[in-house]
Design a protein around this motif. Structure first.
Motif, PDB file in Angstrom:
ATOM      1  N   THR A  23       0.796  -1.229   0.000  1.00 35.93           N
ATOM      2  CA  THR A  23       0.000   0.000   0.000  1.00 35.93           C
ATOM      3  C   THR A  23       0.829   1.279   0.000  1.00 35.93           C
ATOM      4  O   THR A  23       0.297   2.360  -0.240  1.00 35.93           O
ATOM      5  CB  THR A  23      -0.908   0.042   1.239  1.00 35.93           C
ATOM      6  N   LEU A  29      -1.965  -5.694   9.389  1.00 35.27           N
ATOM      7  CA  LEU A  29      -3.226  -6.417   9.599  1.00 35.27           C
ATOM      8  C   LEU A  29      -3.059  -7.424  10.721  1.00 35.27           C
ATOM      9  O   LEU A  29      -2.190  -8.309  10.655  1.00 35.27           O
ATOM     10  CB  LEU A  29      -3.628  -7.182   8.331  1.00 35.27           C
ATOM     11  N   THR A 250     -10.827  -4.665  -2.867  1.00 32.26           N
ATOM     12  CA  THR A 250      -9.725  -4.761  -1.921  1.00 32.26           C
ATOM     13  C   THR A 250      -9.376  -6.217  -1.651  1.00 32.26           C
ATOM     14  O   THR A 250      -8.194  -6.594  -1.636  1.00 32.26           O
ATOM     15  CB  THR A 250     -10.085  -4.049  -0.608  1.00 32.26           C
ATOM     16  N   THR A 265     -12.677  -8.373   6.156  1.00 34.44           N
ATOM     17  CA  THR A 265     -11.318  -7.838   6.115  1.00 34.44           C
ATOM     18  C   THR A 265     -11.153  -6.865   4.951  1.00 34.44           C
ATOM     19  O   THR A 265     -10.528  -5.810   5.086  1.00 34.44           O
ATOM     20  CB  THR A 265     -10.299  -8.980   6.004  1.00 34.44           C
ATOM     21  N   VAL A 269      -9.893  -3.022   5.473  1.00 38.48           N
ATOM     22  CA  VAL A 269      -8.700  -2.503   4.795  1.00 38.48           C
ATOM     23  C   VAL A 269      -9.082  -1.372   3.847  1.00 38.48           C
ATOM     24  O   VAL A 269      -8.410  -0.327   3.787  1.00 38.48           O
ATOM     25  CB  VAL A 269      -7.964  -3.627   4.043  1.00 38.48           C
ATOM     26  N   ALA A 291      -8.114  -7.746  11.045  1.00 32.66           N
ATOM     27  CA  ALA A 291      -8.625  -8.582   9.954  1.00 32.66           C
ATOM     28  C   ALA A 291      -9.445  -9.714  10.568  1.00 32.66           C
ATOM     29  O   ALA A 291      -8.868 -10.669  11.095  1.00 32.66           O
ATOM     30  CB  ALA A 291      -7.475  -9.143   9.127  1.00 32.66           C
TER      31      ALA A 291
END
Length: 333
Positions: A23, A29, A250, A265, A269, A291
């Motif tokens: 990212t 996570l 995602t 999750t 995110v 997550a």
């Protein structure tokens, strides 16, 4: 590695995925799917059953009953099977087929509600079915994840403590909003022990958890057609609503990197990256996102091209311009 004699003894998770290279942000996570329940809900299930035992509510003929969109149903199925308890799960038509098979494989009696309540939607219909069952037979014990304090206490005492211990310099924590257990437990802990940490709730678009009119939702897990009783708006610093189309994108962007996570999750995110884009343009914040689950239960929905095309259109399946992207549509670093 721990040695356990019962499946619900495997709760603690110190597994984090560093998404920095994916990212371009320092975001981790906390993976809660590596247990026998397959999700963060095993903590809730174990805590609620333990509380019922402590309070003397379990008789030899007790039948546990709970309303669940999926993950808690599986978690309670695991705990009930381990303890020799009878369990009935009331779910609805959005429950993933794989999840239904899992619960039945564990010996759970599954009731699927198909007709939504005019006011409360499918969640309201599930709750009403549970009430009817309890009124008609005193053997039924509704654990009631929506109002049971053991739900949020489990995360106050474990999940939040683990995060704080692993990341003493944490800036932002992102937690999904479903029944409110994980969110409230974590928010209360950080308010009391590390108030500098901002706690951001991530909800599904179409959820009424934080006000507004409920809308259609197809991915089970986060969100609610009526505000969850346990949620405390004052305990969180901000709320992000994520369209299901973005949650799917995602999930699929992460799976392209080998990380197969669940719909909840993907929502968390996606919401975390959206919030960080708006509030941390200089990429200075260190953040953690919880997550809740893994992706195997979503193979026939989120990861099915046919299902996505039918419900969201083929544009959801198209990669962003430029080819390989991060979960938020930015070019890989």
């Amino acid at each position: 590695m721990p040695i356990v004699s019962a499946p619900h003894e495997l709760l603690e998770s110190d597994v984090y995925v560093d998404l920095t290279s994916v990212t371009g942000r320092e975001i981790y996570l906390k993976c809660e799917g590596f247990n026998f329940g397959g999700s963060v809900k095993l903590r809730t299930a174990a805590a609620m059953v333990a509380a019922a035992e402590k309070d003397g509510l379990l008789r030899p003929d007790t039948v546990l009953v709970e309303s669940s969109s999926g993950n808690l149903g599986v978690a309670l199925s695991v705990v009930a099977a381990s303890k020799g308890l009878v369990f009935t799960c009331v779910t609805d038509r959005r429950c993933n087929p794989h999840t239904l098979r899992l619960m039945r494989a564990l010996g759970t009696d599954v009731v699927v509600v198909d007709v939504p309540d005019p006011v409360g939607g499918l969640l309201g219909a599930r709750k009403e079915r549970v009430r009817q069952m309890c009124r008609g037979d005193d053997r039924y014990l509704w654990l009631n994840q929506y109002e049971n304090p053991a739900n949020w206490t489990a995360h106050y005492e474990t999940t939040a403590v683990e995060i704080a211990g692993r990341f003493p310099d944490l800036d932002v924590l992102f937690v999904g909003a479903g029944t409110g257990g994980t969110l409230v437990g974590c928010a209360r802990y950080f308010r009391e022990h590390a108030s500098r940490v901002r706690v951001v709730a991530v909800d599904a678009q179409g959820s009424a958890n934080f006000g507004g009119e409920p809308g259609p939702r197809l991915i089970p897990g986060l969100g609610s057609s009526t505000p969850a009783p346990a949620l405390e708006l004052a305990s969180v610093d901000d709320v992000v609503h994520v369209p299901e189309r973005e949650a799917i994108r995602t999930c699929r962007a992460l799976s392209a990197r080998g990380f197969l996570f669940g719909g909840s999750t993907g929502t968390v995110v996606g919401g975390a990256l959206d919030w960080l884009d708006r509030h941390d343009p200089e990429h200075r914040l260190r953040s953690v996102a919880v997550a809740p689950d893994l992706g195997d239960r979503y193979l026939e929905t989120v990861y099915s091209d046919q299902w996505v095309d039918k419900n969201f259109g083929d544009e959801t399946l198209r990669p962003s311009a430029g080819g390989s992207t991060t979960p938020h549509g930015k070019e890989s670093q």
